[in-house]
Structure formats: C-alpha cells, structure tokens
Design a protein around this motif. Structure first.
Motif, PDB file in Angstrom:
ATOM      1  N   TYR A 167       0.832  -1.201   0.000  1.00 21.47           N
ATOM      2  CA  TYR A 167       0.000   0.000   0.000  1.00 21.47           C
ATOM      3  C   TYR A 167       0.872   1.259   0.000  1.00 21.47           C
ATOM      4  CZ  TYR A 167      -4.166   2.824   0.677  1.00 21.47           C
ATOM      5  OH  TYR A 167      -5.198   3.715   0.494  1.00 21.47           O
ATOM      6  N   MET A 170       1.727   1.881  -3.474  1.00 19.26           N
ATOM      7  CA  MET A 170       0.621   2.507  -4.193  1.00 19.26           C
ATOM      8  C   MET A 170       0.503   3.992  -3.860  1.00 19.26           C
ATOM      9  SD  MET A 170      -2.238  -0.528  -3.932  1.00 19.26           S
ATOM     10  CE  MET A 170      -3.535   0.454  -4.669  1.00 19.26           C
ATOM     11  N   ASP A 174       0.660   7.099  -6.409  1.00 21.94           N
ATOM     12  CA  ASP A 174      -0.313   8.196  -6.459  1.00 21.94           C
ATOM     13  C   ASP A 174       0.406   9.548  -6.494  1.00 21.94           C
ATOM     14  OD1 ASP A 174      -2.336   6.324  -6.259  1.00 21.94           O
ATOM     15  OD2 ASP A 174      -2.685   6.651  -4.119  1.00 21.94           O
ATOM     16  N   MET A 431     -11.250  -2.795  -8.257  1.00 26.57           N
ATOM     17  CA  MET A 431     -10.212  -1.769  -8.221  1.00 26.57           C
ATOM     18  C   MET A 431     -10.585  -0.625  -7.282  1.00 26.57           C
ATOM     19  SD  MET A 431      -7.686  -2.810 -10.056  1.00 26.57           S
ATOM     20  CE  MET A 431      -6.701  -1.389 -10.490  1.00 26.57           C
ATOM     21  N   SER A 432     -11.894  -0.406  -7.065  1.00 27.68           N
ATOM     22  CA  SER A 432     -12.325   0.677  -6.183  1.00 27.68           C
ATOM     23  C   SER A 432     -11.879   0.444  -4.740  1.00 27.68           C
ATOM     24  CB  SER A 432     -13.852   0.834  -6.231  1.00 27.68           C
ATOM     25  OG  SER A 432     -14.503  -0.251  -5.573  1.00 27.68           O
ATOM     26  N   ARG A 434      -8.961  -0.581  -3.900  1.00 25.56           N
ATOM     27  CA  ARG A 434      -7.513  -0.317  -3.815  1.00 25.56           C
ATOM     28  C   ARG A 434      -6.838  -1.333  -2.891  1.00 25.56           C
ATOM     29  NH1 ARG A 434      -5.026   4.094  -5.512  1.00 25.56           N
ATOM     30  NH2 ARG A 434      -3.805   4.410  -3.614  1.00 25.56           N
ATOM     31  N   GLU A 435      -7.195  -2.584  -3.107  1.00 26.50           N
ATOM     32  CA  GLU A 435      -6.631  -3.682  -2.331  1.00 26.50           C
ATOM     33  C   GLU A 435      -5.303  -4.043  -2.980  1.00 26.50           C
ATOM     34  OE1 GLU A 435      -5.634  -6.735  -2.289  1.00 26.50           O
ATOM     35  OE2 GLU A 435      -6.478  -7.835  -0.612  1.00 26.50           O
ATOM     36  N   PRO A 436      -4.161  -3.812  -2.302  1.00 25.22           N
ATOM     37  CA  PRO A 436      -2.858  -3.901  -2.969  1.00 25.22           C
ATOM     38  C   PRO A 436      -2.537  -5.251  -3.599  1.00 25.22           C
ATOM     39  CG  PRO A 436      -2.651  -2.857  -0.812  1.00 25.22           C
ATOM     40  CD  PRO A 436      -4.039  -3.408  -0.893  1.00 25.22           C
ATOM     41  N   THR A 439      -4.608  -5.500  -6.752  1.00 23.22           N
ATOM     42  CA  THR A 439      -4.249  -4.492  -7.743  1.00 23.22           C
ATOM     43  C   THR A 439      -2.855  -4.692  -8.305  1.00 23.22           C
ATOM     44  OG1 THR A 439      -5.645  -2.925  -6.541  1.00 23.22           O
ATOM     45  CG2 THR A 439      -4.104  -2.000  -8.129  1.00 23.22           C
ATOM     46  N   LYS A 440      -1.915  -5.113  -7.458  1.00 23.53           N
ATOM     47  CA  LYS A 440      -0.516  -5.134  -7.864  1.00 23.53           C
ATOM     48  C   LYS A 440       0.070  -6.527  -8.067  1.00 23.53           C
ATOM     49  CE  LYS A 440       0.067  -0.728  -8.046  1.00 23.53           C
ATOM     50  NZ  LYS A 440       0.298  -0.102  -9.367  1.00 23.53           N
ATOM     51  N   GLU A 445      -2.800  -4.553 -13.092  1.00 20.59           N
ATOM     52  CA  GLU A 445      -3.358  -3.466 -13.867  1.00 20.59           C
ATOM     53  C   GLU A 445      -3.784  -3.968 -15.250  1.00 20.59           C
ATOM     54  OE1 GLU A 445      -0.360  -3.755 -12.575  1.00 20.59           O
ATOM     55  OE2 GLU A 445       0.225  -2.002 -11.399  1.00 20.59           O
TER      56      GLU A 445
END
Length: 560
Positions: A167, A170, A174, A431-432, A434-436, A439-440, A445
């Motif tokens: 996180y 991330m 950002d 994706m909303s 933002r669970e690492p 997402t990663k 992506e």
C-alpha cells in the motif's frame, strides 16, 4: 454412506455458488496461486489466508477494503473476493487511522518486519526439532493440530506486512502520478524503488556458489547425470562428498522451502538433494559473475541519480512527503521477494514433514498404499483417521479422488463468478477497493490499448528495456532446467522457486500479474525487460519462436 458419496468431503471453504454469491458481488479466479494438480489439503490454506487478509487489512487499516475471502473449486482452482468498503464514513474513519500510523509505520518498517521474522522462527523451532520418525500416529496428529494455529498466525503476519509495504508502494505511485505524471510502469519509477538486497537473493547467491564449486572440484561428469543420480554419484569420491557437505550447509538455512507455494503436497528441498541440484544446474549455464551482485551496484547508482533528478521537481512544502512515501515504497520489492522464506515456505515444509510422517504410519497400518496418498485427504480427515489408522481402509476412496482430480483439472473455470456484474464492472468494483494484493499482484493493472505500436501482444510494463530471443514456454517448476541462456521466458506466472531463471533469460512475458508480482520485481532487479498481463502469451506464442520484448511500452512482437 458409500465411498462415492465421500469422494468430495464437506469443507467450509469449498466454493458454493448458491451461497457464496449471496452478499459477495464477485469472485475472481486467482491464477497465480492455483495449483497444477488437485490437493485436498488446500482448504486449510484458504481458511488461513482468509483470516490473514482480513486481520491484516484491519490492523493497517486499508481504507476501502476489509481484506479478502478465499474459496476453492474442487480443491484445485482458487477464488478470491475483496471485501469492499462502500460507506464513506467508514472509509474516512479507516483513512484517519491509517494516516495516524503512517509515519511510524514507514520509519520503523525494518524493525517491525525483523520482529515478525523472529516471532515466526520462534514458532517454527519446536516443530523442526520434534522427532517425527519415532513419533506415534496420535502424537503426530496432536502436533498437526497445534501447527494449524501457527499457519494461521503466519498468514496474519504475511498479509499485514504485505498490505503495509504494497500500500505504501501505491501511495508513492499516487504521488508520482499527481506531481510527475508517471506511474508504476514508468522506467524512472522503477529506478527509484529498485536495487535492494534481500534474503532471497542471498539464497540465489549461495546456489550460484554451489554451481561454481562444481568446476573447482572437477565434478562436471557427475552433474551431467540426471538430477536424481547426481548425489549418489558424488558420494563415491572425496571431492563429491566435499560438495555434498557444502550442500548440507546450504540446506541447514534454506532447506525449509517447497517446490511450489501454498501446498505441503509439493516436494520440499529437504526431501531429496535433486531439487537443489536442479537449481544448481541452471546456474551452471550462467557465464561470468553472479548477475544480481553487479546489478545491485548499478541499480543503486541509477536509483540515486533518478531521485536526485525528480526531487527538485517536488514543491518545497511536499518534499518531506515525497521522501517519506519513497522510503515506504522501497520496502515493497525486498519484502515481496524474501517473505516466502519466512512465511508460507516454512509452514509448507513443516506441514509436509508431519503429514508424510503420518502418511508413513497410515501405510504401516494398511490404511493407504503410498505415503503421498495422504494428500488426498483433508486436514480434518487426517486428524480423525490418525487417531486409529488401522480401523480405516481408504484405498478405494483415494483411487476415486485421484480419478476425480484428473477430471476436475481439465475443467475450464470462468475468470469471474457474479450474479450482478459483467467482467468489466466487476473489475472496476474490485479496483475501487484499492486492495494492494489484487491491484498489484493477483489481478494486476489492465493493459491500455496501444494500436500505434502494432504489437502482437500488449500488456503491462513490468520492467524496462528491450530484448530479443527465442521463446521458452514453461508451465511448471519441473521444466526450469530446459531453459537456455538468452531465451525469453513465457509463462502464466512465476514464483520465488523460479528465481534462478532470471540469471539466464533475456526477458520475460507473462499471461498474468501486476507490477509487484514476482516476475516484475525480479526482472527489475536483474535488469531484464518484462511484460505482464498479456492474458494470452502462452496461447499465442510458440516454443522457439523469436520474439521481441519491449518492457518500456508493454509490448511483445512475434518476429518469426
């Protein structure tokens, strides 16, 4: 109840479409952790990982996610579902808690992770010392029962520290998007967070040194034999025994790891010297110095240059934020690469040691025919049967489960289960949060269309650079020794057990994975290009075809 009715046992973490789609918007297939073969023990890890992810997401806390739940389909495929927070007040409360902890978390990350490593090793120590060979079946069942909470605690540590480091990665992304207009696929972003040593690279260095000793001791002829014949041959000579002594020293520290993650059914390096010998054979093909040693020096210099280039562009009142988030983001790669050695690989190997010892008692009692047959049982079945194994004859049940497993492995499972969402809607919903890890790593992506590149495949830029070479498609860890220097690795995904390949290959193309997946991190550290989330590389590229990997633009070209 007949044997056929008991082929698939009732376990709470087996996916039930009717039940699990109530109150869960969407379930995604986790192809990164899906096994190559059925493992009825896997439900134990779905329980542990659900507990670990929910605990870790709350302890951090993640603002828009309470973690994730895990399920199995026929004990082979893994489904995961994020627990998305939608209430703005709850998101704000969780964000405030995270913000209050952020500075301390970043400043004390090394100390925190070091404390957790010590805690886990202390938990494992009595189980490693226990004499499984002389233990009774009942005492083994008792130790297995006590080991399960250790697995759950490992999962809590695993996911909390992963959430924290990923996180932070991330948050730095950002910041970079806002201030510089670059994201985690940009070469300059890669440079600022790359170039850090870790325990996994230490393991690889020792494997490389074992390979170097082969020529020093003039043992090449022995290593030309099949891997399972090398150790017996080495025992015949003084030089060979000297090399085996070095191997045993290596195993004392690094032997508690398995061929595949998250399954005690996979062989452990402690089982047979051939598993390490397979890795050593890969390093025999590497010419020159250990690649990562020089690469880390080069990357450290580049990292410092890029930070010096970008920091002056940051407004003065935000330079402290840049410094703090950059430091936090830099933990992600080193933790991502070394945590397996302290977390799931240790518990996999420990569980395997106890389960196989129990399997031996089952064979002696006539309960099953072979020790490995015990992996066709669930954790709870092992404990029940282990109390009085002579009472049970499971040969027909084991045979039925093996046959069913072969058929289940052929089934095509949808990438998504949802009653209300299309795949695109579900991806946006996921994706909303933002669970690492989603997402990663696991989902990654989504590639952006780039028709101007006229590429045969477009994916996500995982590591910068451009390379050409013949494709080598690898689908399992057993194929690692097929890879030749200069080839381009093409695979569904990779894990820490594949790391020796990255000293050999010129680049990598993966069907799945995000910018913090194993392949992306290792390719950045080794200085080779990587393209991720192509979704169809293993289907579209043929073995031996010459391909070009453009890690700067996330593009792959088939040249033949």
């Amino acid at each position: 109840m007949s044997i056929n009715e008991r082929i698939v046992p009732m376990v709470p973490f087996e996916f039930n479409e009717a039940i699990d789609l109530e109150g869960h918007e969407a379930w995604f297939v986790d192809s990164l952790h899906t096994l190559e073969s059925p493992d009825f023990f896997l439900s134990t890890y779905s329980e542990a990982n659900t507990q670990g992810m929910i605990w870790g997401a709350d302890k951090l806390p993640l603002p828009a996610s309470r973690g994730s739940e895990w399920r199995n389909i026929n004990f082979v495929k893994i489904l995961i579902c994020p627990i998305v927070v939608t209430d703005p007040k709850e998101i704000a409360e969780r964000q405030a808690r995270l913000s209050d902890n952020l500075v301390e978390l970043i400043e004390n990350f090394d100390k925190m992770w070091g404390g957790y490593k010590a805690e886990l090793l202390d938990l494992y120590r009595p189980y490693k010392r226990f004499d499984v060979d002389s233990a009774t079946a009942v005492s083994l069942v008792q130790k297995l029962s006590y080991l399960k909470p250790v697995v759950n605690r490992m999962s809590e540590v695993h996911f909390y520290v992963m959430y924290a480091s990923f996180y932070l990665f991330m948050l730095f992304e950002d910041f970079c998007q806002e201030v510089f207009g670059i994201d985690a696929t940009h070469p300059d972003f890669h440079a600022m967070v790359t170039g850090f040593d870790n325990k996994s690279f230490e393991c690889e260095k020792n494997l490389y040194l074992l390979a170097q000793r082969i020529s020093e001791l003039k043992l090449e002829d022995a290593f030309n034999l099949p891997s399972d014949q090398v150790a017996p041959k080495l025992k015949e000579s003084f030089s060979g025994r000297t090399w085996l002594s070095s191997l045993n020293s290596f195993l004392d520290e690094f032997g508690w790891r398995n061929e595949r993650l998250w399954t005690p059914a996979a062989p452990s390096w402690r089982d047979d010297p051939k598993y390490v010998i397979e890795r050593v054979k890969v390093y025999q093909k590497v010419k020159g110095e250990y690649r990562i040693k020089e690469r880390l020096k080069t990357q450290t210099k580049l990292r410092n240059e890029k930070i010096a280039e970008y920091r002056p562009k940051v407004p003065d009142d935000r330079k402290d934020v840049f410094d703090l988030l950059l430091k936090g983001a830099q933990y992600a790669s080193s933790y991502g690469e070394e945590h397996d050695l302290y977390c799931e690989m240790q518990t996999d190997a420990l569980m395997r040691m106890y389960i196989l010892a129990l399997g031996k008692r089952f064979v002696e009692a006539g309960t099953i025919n072979e020790m490995n047959d015990i992996f066709q049982l669930t954790f709870d079945e092992m404990r029940v049967i282990g109390m009085y194994p002579g009472k049970y004859k499971l040969q027909s049940l084991i045979a039925a489960r093996k046959e069913k497993g072969k058929q289940d492995a052929k089934d095509v499972v949808p990438n998504l289960y949802s009653k209300t969402m299309t795949e695109q809607e579900a991806f946006g919903w996921m994706m909303s949060a933002r669970e690492p890890i989603f997402t990663k790593v696991v989902v990654g992506e989504l590639p952006k269309p780039k028709p101007e590149l006229k590429a045969d495949l477009v994916g996500v830029a995982g590591a910068c650079g451009v390379a050409e070479g013949p494709a080598r498609i690898i689908s399992s860890v057993e194929q690692l020794n097929e890879v030749r220097a200069g080839e381009i690795l093409v695979a569904l995904t990779t894990s820490i057990t594949w790391t020796p390949l990255f000293s050999l290959v010129a680049g990598a193309v993966l069907d799945r994975g995000g910018t913090l997946s194993h392949a992306a991190v290792v390719c950045r550290e080794y200085g080779i290009p990587c393209v991720l989330n192509t979704f169809q590389a293993t289907a579209k590229i043929k073995n031996g075809q010459r391909i070009r990997v453009d890690g700067d633009n996330g593009a792959v070209y088939i040249l033949d």
